[in-house]
Scaffold this active site. Sequence first.
Site, PDB file in Angstrom:
ATOM      1  N   GLU A  43     -26.435 -11.900 -12.744  1.00  0.00           N
ATOM      2  CA  GLU A  43     -26.128 -10.725 -12.644  1.00  0.00           C
ATOM      3  C   GLU A  43     -25.430 -10.582 -13.548  1.00  0.00           C
ATOM      4  O   GLU A  43     -25.378  -9.567 -13.581  1.00  0.00           O
ATOM      5  CB  GLU A  43     -25.979  -9.858 -10.861  1.00  0.00           C
ATOM      6  CG  GLU A  43     -27.092 -10.447 -10.260  1.00  0.00           C
ATOM      7  CD  GLU A  43     -26.941  -9.752  -9.149  1.00  0.00           C
ATOM      8  OE1 GLU A  43     -28.027  -9.476  -8.096  1.00  0.00           O
ATOM      9  OE2 GLU A  43     -25.493 -10.383  -8.809  1.00  0.00           O
ATOM     10  N   GLU A  77     -31.282 -16.943  -4.843  1.00  0.00           N
ATOM     11  CA  GLU A  77     -30.996 -16.082  -3.481  1.00  0.00           C
ATOM     12  C   GLU A  77     -32.174 -15.795  -2.917  1.00  0.00           C
ATOM     13  O   GLU A  77     -33.173 -15.056  -3.884  1.00  0.00           O
ATOM     14  CB  GLU A  77     -30.335 -15.007  -3.744  1.00  0.00           C
ATOM     15  CG  GLU A  77     -28.942 -15.173  -4.023  1.00  0.00           C
ATOM     16  CD  GLU A  77     -27.961 -13.552  -4.723  1.00  0.00           C
ATOM     17  OE1 GLU A  77     -28.447 -12.527  -4.251  1.00  0.00           O
ATOM     18  OE2 GLU A  77     -26.522 -13.388  -5.479  1.00  0.00           O
TER      19      GLU A  77
END
Length: 1019
Positions: free
Chosen positions: A457, A521
Amino acid sequence: MSKLRDWDNLEVLHRNRLDSRAYFTSYKDVDSALNLKNKNRKGLKLLNGMWKFHYSSTPEESPQNFYEKDFDSRDWDDIRVPGNWQLQGYGYPHYTDLIYPFPVDPPRVPSENPTGCYRRNFYVPEDWNGLQVILRFEGVDSGFHLWINGKEVGYSQGSRMPSEFDITPYINIGENLLAVRVYQWTDGSYLEDQDMWWLSGIFRDVSLIAREKVHVEDFFVKTQLDENYEDGILNIETKLANVDSIEYRDCKLRYILFDENLSKVGETAIDLDLSFQCEKTVSIDIPVNKPCKWSAESPYLYNLLMILEDLKGNILEVVPSKIGFRTVEVKDGNFLVNGVPIMLKGVNRHEIHTDLGRAVPFHSMEQDVILMKKHNINAVRTSHYPNHPRFYELCDKYGLYVIDEADLECHGFELMGDISQISKDPAWEKAYIDRIERMVERDKNHPSIIMWSLGNESGFGSNFKAMTNWCHDRDYTRLVHYEGDFDVEVADVVSTMYSSHEKMEEYGKKENMDKPHILCEYAHAMGNGPGGLKEYWDIFYKYKRLQGGFVWEWVDHGIRRYTEDGREYFAYGGDFGDEPNNSNFCCDGLLRPDRTPTPGLVQYKKIIEPVKVEEIDLSKGQVKVKNIYDFISLDHLNLAWNISGDGKVLQSGIFNMPRIEAHESKVVTIPFDFEKKYNLSTDLWLNIEFVLAVDTPWANKGHVVAWEQFKLSSEYKLPVLNIESIPNVDVKEDYKFIYVKGCNFNLIFNKLKGQICGWNYEGVDILKEGPKLNLWRAPIDNDMYMIKHWKEKGIHQVQHRIDNVEMNIDDKQAIVNIKTFISPPNGDWALECRYIYKIYGSGHVELSIKGNPKGKLPESFPKIGLQMKLPKYMSRVKWYGRGPGESYIDSKEANPFNIYNSTVDELYTPYVYPQDNGNRTDVKWVSFTDERGMGFSVIAEENLNFSAHYYTTEDIEKAKHLSDLNKRDFITLNIDYKHHGLGSNSCGPVPLPQHRLKAKEFRFNTRWEPYSRGDVDGI
């Protein structure tokens, strides 16, 4: 602008730090190296323990000259190393998900930069004289300066990567002083904005390493298999220190490869003087005929010894390494391990310990790995940084595929409007490459690592391209992963986060894709959940290019604390006055903070189990067994079976599984007596378990790997009441109450509330109040984005208006018909509801509920059911349905059908943040009794749900921690018709359409029966 300091200067990543290298230990002799005898490790001394410590709010306020030998630190505090200072009384833990807890002005950091000064003495023995002595820090958050005997040695930053310094010029034989100044914030903190607690200090091991002048400085082992994945070559690159020294010319390097039983497989030697004079790195190959291959299912490890000798044969050092022969590659849109497209049944694992923070002890790492293996997990992503180096040894040994992730996340820039701000800034390129280089060099020899991940991220830009180029140049044996590479410019696999089931269907159908797809994820395991796991895996198995994923995440990050009166709870964001924070978003694991498995982990184990069973002909005991493993056959398992009914095992047996190869199926006959008849009025079940046939390193013989259950017959029916034998019923009525009296029972209705206000059987109160229609549940974390809508529609505030109560009587029964209008204040929707009670003289009560929603209805209801209060002594619970654990409509497959016994206390699931919990679904009947067996049962016409707590729904909803809950003097019982699913919408998709509880007309029927049985068997 003031002068930049080392800790906020992009040009300074370190001062005098040694080159990165693999993590290894040298030994004095071959036997010690093969058996890893710690007492014979060569020149290694741990400096863990109690250090002197001083804490200040800024570097400038730290004691001047504290590193001098004559500085008096006797009045300083003591602190444990490794450890985080916030968990030892200095500063406070601070939890954020993506928020930088300081003003964003890269590379500058706050002037209020908490600083810890550490001192300790260490002893250099006489036999280290003339050796090179290295000081190694495995992890220091976030940066630090180092002094030895008052002289500055160097500086390093990058919290979760090792730093080594050559301290030979600074030490003396005998007593020496080590001083370290650690800074909470460095410019590296901009790259360390992971979703976790901000914790500082020397949190991993510190060690001294003494080496001969000529020694193995580094090595890189690579295994290659031929095009048929049969024969192999072990390539070893060895970097030697001080190659230009005279001593170098008198050395020999021998390589010996042993199998797991320590039988010699291959050997070669290099005379350094003749062959590689003045070379820093030597490379040799050892061919191995048909090596046993390493995989997570069969983690076969060879033993390599690198023996450095002088020409007289005297051993200078022995360096051992565990070798796994395996290949990783992408072919035809799949990534392959040893030529096979594998499924990643993974989890994301942060390093966290509920008491010790990021100073995770080895036994806790091993506990994690063993729990993963026991729950059929085969892969772990080290989110979002390199883990302690010994963790990878455990993954090699026990068998887990690893995505090793660089210590890099700058998520907070997303809030600034450009998450890629520094990822595309060339000024940061060196810092980015430093992160991948130090990880790869440290971990490069572990067969468990199949991918290098560039970070998490952080947007995308030129710096990630530079990282990828470096990574591919250095290591061609593994793939590169980065989820933020949305266009897959550089990554070797397509990786997404929290993609919905619908999205995964779309991805699976994509044609002409030359790269596989994983979910790095998914299935956010926050609180009660996740739901929808089965449907994810149905999709994964449906499409060739989908190769599994990693559940977020492994363990809750709660920090153990105690109230003033000694009650335990787990703290999360905001509990330490840390602002800003992301509350309990750190408690999103499959394990509780104390590493107790949650129902979510039990469900995950079931969904990803490696053996599947299909019905063929149950009348002949025939089932088809499919091997879902990628490599190993099923003959390591036994098949244990039984026939059960009415809570009893009626037949049973166990036999060795036949050899069914990976991805193959075979029809197996269960040798039960299918002609045998049983006098039962309940369902008959065939239960099959696949259990380990022998002990393994991670579980003992008999451990259940997979199971299945089949219904052989459906004999269960709602018992028929014999009206003729039922006693008469006596009914009285006044303006407020209806009094119903029958055989050994009294039941009272409150007409104004439209509900029972007392039920007494054999002189014992068995119901205090209710049932009452209930639409609300204490919100679960995965209701996060539904709560706003539900509360806007006022579901949590509905009021019940009693429009009419009618009573009809005959000799055998009293019929109470209650009409209600249910709506929130100022609501634009309502529920017209009718309760019809039939109360028989025998004490049986039949209750029919009808509901008709009208108006501008909510999108869904949290639940539809009945809520009531029982006396607190009605604590013994027995039911026929799914169990023994918690289950909901979209998370129930892990719970087989049986008759179960429990208590109200045992029904509770203690989520860190209290929320709806403890539901049991697909239940045919449930009974609640006191210790003597006095109570009642509820029987469903269709399946029901139930839960029971010593707390009200409001108590649970208002509580922030378990310690906030105080037991009531009654039990809240929920008998529910249906529930809205769990989903994973705290950071993932809402429940699937078939799991949503739509607001539409409904009807459900139940029968209630008071009884007294001392043995509490059956109902």
